[in-house]
Structure formats: structure tokens, C-alpha cells
Design a protein around this motif. Structure first.
Motif, PDB file in Angstrom:
ATOM      1  N   ASP A  86      92.731  39.683  -0.040  1.00 54.02           N
ATOM      2  CA  ASP A  86      93.884  39.454  -0.664  1.00 54.02           C
ATOM      3  C   ASP A  86      93.573  38.703  -1.918  1.00 54.02           C
ATOM      4  OD1 ASP A  86      96.091  40.431   0.890  1.00 54.02           O
ATOM      5  OD2 ASP A  86      96.066  38.378   2.033  1.00 54.02           O
ATOM      6  N   GLU A  87      92.777  37.759  -1.893  1.00 46.97           N
ATOM      7  CA  GLU A  87      92.046  37.229  -3.176  1.00 46.97           C
ATOM      8  C   GLU A  87      91.613  38.160  -4.028  1.00 46.97           C
ATOM      9  OE1 GLU A  87      90.763  32.699  -1.087  1.00 46.97           O
ATOM     10  OE2 GLU A  87      89.391  34.101  -2.115  1.00 46.97           O
ATOM     11  N   ALA A  88      90.745  39.027  -3.569  1.00 47.33           N
ATOM     12  CA  ALA A  88      90.012  39.778  -4.369  1.00 47.33           C
ATOM     13  C   ALA A  88      90.819  40.990  -4.991  1.00 47.33           C
ATOM     14  CB  ALA A  88      88.915  40.670  -3.458  1.00 47.33           C
ATOM     15  N   ILE A  89      92.016  41.342  -4.360  1.00 46.36           N
ATOM     16  CA  ILE A  89      92.768  42.284  -4.914  1.00 46.36           C
ATOM     17  C   ILE A  89      93.442  41.364  -6.231  1.00 46.36           C
ATOM     18  CG2 ILE A  89      95.021  43.386  -4.616  1.00 46.36           C
ATOM     19  CD1 ILE A  89      94.090  43.818  -1.660  1.00 46.36           C
ATOM     20  N   ARG A  94      94.183  40.973 -11.879  1.00 44.94           N
ATOM     21  CA  ARG A  94      94.257  40.139 -13.123  1.00 44.94           C
ATOM     22  C   ARG A  94      93.325  40.827 -14.028  1.00 44.94           C
ATOM     23  NH1 ARG A  94      91.472  36.279 -15.440  1.00 44.94           N
ATOM     24  NH2 ARG A  94      90.049  35.995 -13.825  1.00 44.94           N
ATOM     25  N   LYS A  95      92.254  41.226 -13.632  1.00 49.75           N
ATOM     26  CA  LYS A  95      91.222  41.870 -14.757  1.00 49.75           C
ATOM     27  C   LYS A  95      91.630  43.240 -15.003  1.00 49.75           C
ATOM     28  CE  LYS A  95      87.556  38.584 -13.142  1.00 49.75           C
ATOM     29  NZ  LYS A  95      86.044  38.782 -12.754  1.00 49.75           N
ATOM     30  N   GLY A  96      92.525  43.732 -14.637  1.00 52.66           N
ATOM     31  CA  GLY A  96      92.852  45.146 -14.704  1.00 52.66           C
ATOM     32  C   GLY A  96      92.009  46.249 -14.303  1.00 52.66           C
ATOM     33  N   GLN A  97      91.240  45.728 -12.992  1.00 48.84           N
ATOM     34  CA  GLN A  97      90.183  46.777 -12.521  1.00 48.84           C
ATOM     35  C   GLN A  97      90.508  47.205 -11.216  1.00 48.84           C
ATOM     36  OE1 GLN A  97      86.338  44.864 -12.632  1.00 48.84           O
ATOM     37  NE2 GLN A  97      86.973  43.942 -14.903  1.00 48.84           N
ATOM     38  N   ALA A 182      84.978  42.211  -1.860  1.00 46.94           N
ATOM     39  CA  ALA A 182      85.327  40.922  -1.673  1.00 46.94           C
ATOM     40  C   ALA A 182      84.238  40.027  -2.347  1.00 46.94           C
ATOM     41  CB  ALA A 182      85.303  40.718  -0.160  1.00 46.94           C
ATOM     42  N   ALA A 183      82.926  40.563  -2.398  1.00 52.19           N
ATOM     43  CA  ALA A 183      81.953  39.740  -2.878  1.00 52.19           C
ATOM     44  C   ALA A 183      82.089  39.845  -4.400  1.00 52.19           C
ATOM     45  CB  ALA A 183      80.522  40.260  -2.391  1.00 52.19           C
ATOM     46  N   GLU A 184      82.504  40.794  -4.867  1.00 50.59           N
ATOM     47  CA  GLU A 184      82.449  40.964  -6.298  1.00 50.59           C
ATOM     48  C   GLU A 184      83.842  40.209  -6.909  1.00 50.59           C
ATOM     49  OE1 GLU A 184      82.843  44.250  -9.963  1.00 50.59           O
ATOM     50  OE2 GLU A 184      82.512  44.930  -7.862  1.00 50.59           O
ATOM     51  N   PHE A 185      84.983  40.204  -6.389  1.00 50.66           N
ATOM     52  CA  PHE A 185      86.176  39.716  -7.020  1.00 50.66           C
ATOM     53  C   PHE A 185      86.846  38.370  -6.280  1.00 50.66           C
ATOM     54  CE2 PHE A 185      86.311  44.342  -8.120  1.00 50.66           C
ATOM     55  CZ  PHE A 185      86.294  43.895  -9.599  1.00 50.66           C
ATOM     56  N   SER A 186      86.485  38.228  -4.925  1.00 51.79           N
ATOM     57  CA  SER A 186      87.223  36.995  -4.308  1.00 51.79           C
ATOM     58  C   SER A 186      86.582  35.737  -4.726  1.00 51.79           C
ATOM     59  CB  SER A 186      86.865  36.928  -2.618  1.00 51.79           C
ATOM     60  OG  SER A 186      87.434  35.832  -2.154  1.00 51.79           O
ATOM     61  N   PRO A 187      87.616  34.697  -5.409  1.00 51.42           N
ATOM     62  CA  PRO A 187      87.192  33.529  -5.866  1.00 51.42           C
ATOM     63  C   PRO A 187      86.304  32.759  -4.835  1.00 51.42           C
ATOM     64  CG  PRO A 187      89.419  34.005  -6.655  1.00 51.42           C
ATOM     65  CD  PRO A 187      89.094  35.259  -5.681  1.00 51.42           C
ATOM     66  N   SER A 188      86.800  32.865  -3.544  1.00 53.40           N
ATOM     67  CA  SER A 188      86.228  32.036  -2.474  1.00 53.40           C
ATOM     68  C   SER A 188      84.403  32.200  -2.290  1.00 53.40           C
ATOM     69  CB  SER A 188      86.980  32.231  -1.044  1.00 53.40           C
ATOM     70  OG  SER A 188      88.288  31.776  -1.222  1.00 53.40           O
ATOM     71  N   LEU A 189      84.382  33.492  -3.075  1.00 57.61           N
ATOM     72  CA  LEU A 189      82.995  34.166  -2.638  1.00 57.61           C
ATOM     73  C   LEU A 189      82.191  33.795  -4.108  1.00 57.61           C
ATOM     74  CD1 LEU A 189      83.442  36.681  -0.328  1.00 57.61           C
ATOM     75  CD2 LEU A 189      83.115  34.744   0.439  1.00 57.61           C
ATOM     76  N   ARG A 190      82.697  33.269  -5.083  1.00 55.86           N
ATOM     77  CA  ARG A 190      82.269  33.618  -6.362  1.00 55.86           C
ATOM     78  C   ARG A 190      80.891  32.868  -6.652  1.00 55.86           C
ATOM     79  NH1 ARG A 190      86.597  31.576  -9.669  1.00 55.86           N
ATOM     80  NH2 ARG A 190      87.470  33.606  -9.698  1.00 55.86           N
ATOM     81  N   GLU A 191      80.684  31.885  -5.945  1.00 54.86           N
ATOM     82  CA  GLU A 191      79.276  31.138  -6.262  1.00 54.86           C
ATOM     83  C   GLU A 191      78.117  31.939  -5.441  1.00 54.86           C
ATOM     84  OE1 GLU A 191      78.236  27.662  -3.365  1.00 54.86           O
ATOM     85  OE2 GLU A 191      80.347  27.846  -3.295  1.00 54.86           O
ATOM     86  N   TYR A 192      78.266  32.969  -4.807  1.00 58.13           N
ATOM     87  CA  TYR A 192      77.171  33.632  -4.036  1.00 58.13           C
ATOM     88  C   TYR A 192      76.506  34.535  -4.823  1.00 58.13           C
ATOM     89  CZ  TYR A 192      79.453  30.879  -0.427  1.00 58.13           C
ATOM     90  OH  TYR A 192      80.061  29.735   0.292  1.00 58.13           O
ATOM     91  N   PRO A 193      75.207  34.652  -5.307  1.00 58.38           N
ATOM     92  CA  PRO A 193      74.633  35.493  -6.028  1.00 58.38           C
ATOM     93  C   PRO A 193      74.327  36.645  -4.949  1.00 58.38           C
ATOM     94  CG  PRO A 193      73.193  33.915  -5.827  1.00 58.38           C
ATOM     95  CD  PRO A 193      74.458  33.318  -5.258  1.00 58.38           C
ATOM     96  N   VAL A 194      74.515  37.822  -5.354  1.00 58.02           N
ATOM     97  CA  VAL A 194      73.686  39.063  -4.757  1.00 58.02           C
ATOM     98  C   VAL A 194      72.395  39.435  -5.052  1.00 58.02           C
ATOM     99  CG1 VAL A 194      74.033  41.447  -4.306  1.00 58.02           C
ATOM    100  CG2 VAL A 194      75.978  40.396  -4.402  1.00 58.02           C
ATOM    101  N   LEU A 195      71.651  39.118  -4.301  1.00 61.33           N
ATOM    102  CA  LEU A 195      69.913  39.393  -4.257  1.00 61.33           C
ATOM    103  C   LEU A 195      69.515  40.666  -4.011  1.00 61.33           C
ATOM    104  CD1 LEU A 195      68.549  35.950  -3.138  1.00 61.33           C
ATOM    105  CD2 LEU A 195      69.130  36.522  -5.245  1.00 61.33           C
ATOM    106  N   PHE A 196      70.131  41.334  -2.875  1.00 59.40           N
ATOM    107  CA  PHE A 196      69.715  42.625  -2.536  1.00 59.40           C
ATOM    108  C   PHE A 196      71.104  43.441  -1.885  1.00 59.40           C
ATOM    109  CE2 PHE A 196      68.157  45.657   0.596  1.00 59.40           C
ATOM    110  CZ  PHE A 196      67.327  46.335  -0.158  1.00 59.40           C
TER     111      PHE A 196
END
Length: 442
Positions: A86-89, A94-97, A182-196
Motif C-alpha cells: 500500500d505504501e509503495a503504491i 506520487r512519483k507518476g510511476q 516494495a523495496a524500491e518504493f515503500s517509505p518503510s524500507l527506504r533506508e535499506y540499500p540493495v547490495l545484490f
């Protein structure tokens, strides 16, 4: 900056990131779950198994609710996958994506771009179920998302950031897309970088095969659902020692429907081995120790069946060959990914014992000569996911009930086993470890 474009160089991540998960047993602070819902859809066509229908998981939803209660009582923040979607949507809109992403990832849902919610993406919104055309003929919109209950399979959090998975199973590939979204857009997951990202690497990786030992060491089950080629890549990318544990002898993973006992016994690493305390693990007996290679109860049972005229000898021989390859370990050095021969000739239990760990076994104390104990006790408790436990803190684990001998062995060592009813969850071949995706531990 979007999450999936936020692929930080390792050198930057290693310097700037706070450790997120320092080990698989460190105190649990934040975790993702996805409870089964009576509103879930139960049809899928990706594997051609279109007439298989699961009844609404009313009891499973209730039992999962008890898991969530225990997680919250341990002090962890519990995030639902539906909330994250829901957050990610909302953020993608909001970003038009969002409409662009939906057309690319799930094109049959594109007509609902303006009204879609997390429930829509999870196939539990009624308006995308049992659709028909103008003639009243069924029109398939989306496969079920029942596998998403096992959130651990989607990704693994390491000390410095995400590892995102990629499924070999056609019916689960859509789940990986939802996790990336979810990893890309959810604000709750914003701080975590994708390493692989296993999808970007073109390799299969399932989170149930990965366990963080400490900030420098990662266990990875390979050969069944996770491609063996992943292990050296992770050693280089994460700058961690990677211990690859063979779950099957294959050099790659390929889609091949397999409902055999072996497939379920060794589905993922956490199907047969999890850590429960600083120097204590629980494991399926026999198969992860070099001393039992070729003389474990199941191998001896299968060899005995080969003389029976009604037994498929080719299938039995293949099972014996698979058993011979299970459990052997190989270490890949942090940074270089080069093979370190120090583990040569060892299986997983041998290795952790060399580290000073103790190991308790499914079904309690094991006698390799006792076939009855294996079939009546070990397999019976293994079916209840007896070694698929999740630690909420060192020496404190959540487990399905109905594995009394395994739990008694752990309790004798001082482990606090909090058992809950999972009789409608364990038949899906996953336990509490599979049902939880920790984001922060320590």
C-alpha cells in the motif's frame, strides 16, 4: 533516489551502513510477514496446475495471527506485506510511476492502475478474481500469491543491506516482482540499500537458503532452489565469507516439478538446519555429517527397496545419488570469492562443531542403526518443520507445536521454545523461519 537504482558500491555501503542483521539469532527488532487471508485467490496457471484448488485458509490465518502476536510480544516491529505494498503504491503514484510499473510487471492488472491496492497485487481483492468476458468465459487475471506467506524466501537482509531473490518456480516469480516493488518504493524500507539482486544477476536465489552467521560469515544452501554460482558472487559483493552447503548435487538449478520426500526434506537450508543460540543449532540428523555418508537410514532403506520388483530402480538410484551429495560444504573467501579448501571433506554439522557449536537433532538423540526411529520420530517431526525455527533472541525461538522430542532436547539446553499451533501452515512446507523476513537484528 529510487531504491532499485540505489545500488551503492560495496565500498560505500561498508563504510556508511549501520549493520542491519548481525546474525540469525540476534534480538529481532523489525520483521516482514504476510498472513494468509480467507480472501486469498487460489488458482494459478504458471505451472499448468490449473485445476488444483486450495480452500480458504481460515485456520492458517488464525495460526499466523498467533505467530504475529508472539513476534510483537518479543519486542519486534511487525510489518505486513500488504501494508508495505500500500505504501509503495502511494509513493509510486506520487512519483507518476505506478501505472508504468504495473503495465510492465503485471500487465493484466493495468486496467486497475487507478484503484489498485496492496490487496489487488496480492490477488486478494475480489474484483480481480474469477473475471469473465462478455460471453461469461473465465478470464485469468493473476495467479495466486500463497507463497508470499513465506516472506523469508523473497529476500535476506545482511549486515549492510538487501539480497533480493529470484525464483526458479514459475508460480512464484511474481512474488519476487512484488518484493522489488516494495523495496524500491515503500517509505518503510527506504533506508535499506540493495547490495545484490539475483534477478539482475540472472540466477536463482531463495532466501530460505541463506543464514547470517555473523557480520563476516554467510551460510548459503545451493543446488536445489539457489544456484551454486551465487555463492562466490556473494562473497565478492558482500565481502563476507560464504559457506555453500549442497542441498542437491546439481551445478545449476532448473525448473522440474518434484513432490518427492527428498525435495521437501531439503527444500531450503532452513528446512533442515537453523541456529537457535550463540553456539547451538538444530538440524535434521544423519545427512549433514560426513560420518554418516552412505550409511544414513534413508540410504539404507532405499538400497533395500532396489530388490523389490515393483520399485522404480532408476528413481531409487537417483535418490541415493542425491543423498550422497547433500550437506557437503565449500568456503568462498570474502572479497575474492576464491575457494578456501579448509572445509574440504566436511559437512555442515562437522563445520559448526569445529566452530565450537553444539547441535541438537530433529526427534532428539539419533541412532543411525534405528530405521524405526527415523521413520516414526525423525520424519514425523521433520514434517512439522521441527528444524525450521526462528530466533527472536539468542536461546529464544518460535516453533510449530507437535515436535515434542525436538523441543525437549532444546529445552534441556536451556532454550526457551515458544510453540504455537501450525497444523494448517506446516503442510505448505515452511516453518516460522520461512514465515519471517527480519529487517533488523542486534
Amino acid at each position: 533516489m529510487n531504491r532499485l537504482t540505489h545500488r551503492v558500491p560495496f565500498e560505500e555501503a561498508a563504510v556508511s551502513a549501520t549493520p542491519y542483521v548481525v546474525s540469525d539469532i540476534a534480538p529481532l527488532r523489525r520483521v516482514i510477514v504476510n498472513a494468509p487471508s480467507p480472501a486469498d485467490y487460489h488458482l494459478e496457471v504458471a505451472t499448468g496446475n490449473f485445476l488444483h484448488y486450495n480452500p480458504p485458509p481460515v485456520a492458517a490465518a488464525r495460526q499466523h495471527g498467533e505467530l504475529e502476536r508472539l513476534l510483537a510480544a518479543s519486542g519486534a516491529e511487525v510489518l505486513s506485506m500488504e501494508r508495505l505494498l500500500d505504501e509503495a503504491i502511494e509513493e509510486a503514484r506520487r512519483k507518476g510511476q505506478f501505472a508504468t510499473w504495473l503495465r510492465a510487471a503485471l500487465p493484466r492488472l493495468a486496467p486497475w492502475a487507478g484503484s489498485a491496492t496492496g490487496a489487488t497485487l496480492l490477488a486478494r481483492a475480489g474484483h480481480v478474481q474469477f473475471q469473465t468476458d462478455a460471453e461469461g468465459v473465465y478470464r485469468h487475471i493473476v495467479d495466486h500469491r500463497l507463497g508470499l506467506a513465506f516472506t523469508r524466501d523473497l529476500a535476506v537482509m545482511t549486515p549492510r543491506g538487501w539480497i533480493l531473490g529470484n525464483f526458479i518456480s514459475p508460480s512464484r516469480r511474481g512474488e519476487a516482482s512484488l518484493m522489488r516493488f516494495a523495496a524500491e518504493f515503500s517509505p518503510s524500507l527506504r533506508e535499506y540499500p540493495v547490495l545484490f539482486d539475483a534477478l539482475e544477476a540472472g540466477l536463482c536465489l531463495v532466501g530460505g537458503d541463506l543464514q547470517v552467521v555473523d557480520e563476516r560469515t554467510l551460510l548459503v544452501g545451493v543446488g536445489h532452489c539457489t544456484d551454486p554460482r551465487v555463492a562466490p558472487l556473494l562473497a565478492r559483493r558482500l565481502d563476507m565469507d560464504v559457506i555453500a552447503v549442497r542441498m542437491r548435487g546439481d551445478s545449476t538449478v532448473r525448473w522440474k516439478p518434484d513432490d518427492s520426500v527428498l525435495a521437501h526434506m531439503f527444500l531450503h537450508l532452513d528446512s533442515c538446519f537453523t541456529r537457535v543460540d550463540h553456539k547451538l543449532a538444530v538440524a535434521l540428523p544423519y545427512f549433514l555429517e560426513a560420518g554418516y555418508a552412505g550409511r544414513d537410514p534413508l540410504t539404507r532403506f532405499l538400497k533395500g527397496l532396489l530388490v523389490e520388483p515393483t520399485v522404480d530402480a532408476q528413481q531409487a538410484d537417483a535418490a541415493v545419488a542425491n543423498l550422497a551429495g547433500i550437506g557437503w560444504v565449500r568456503r568462498y573467501r570474502a572479497g575474492s570469492g576464491d575457494v578456501d579448501d579448509s572445509c574440504e571433506g566436511m559437512k555442515l554439522v562437522d563445520l559448526v562443531r569445529a566452530w565450537g557449536w553444539q547441535v541438537d537433532f530433529v526427534g532428539g538423540a539419533a541412532d543411525a542403526l534405528d530405521l524405526e526411529h527415523f521413520f516414526r520420530v525423525v520424519l514425523a517431526e521433520h514434517d512439522k518443520q521441527a528444524s525450521n525455527l526462528v530466533a527472536t533472541a539468542p536461546g529464544r525461538v518460535l516453533a510449530y507445536a507437535d515436535a515434542p522430542r525436538t523441543h525437549a532436547a532444546l529445552q534441556a539446553r536451556g532454550v526457551d521454545v515458544q510453540a504455537f499451533d501450525g497444523r494448517d501452515l506446516w503442510p505448505w512446507w515452511g516453518g516460522p523461519h520461512c514465515l519471517t523476513l527480519p529487517l533488523e537484528r542486534g
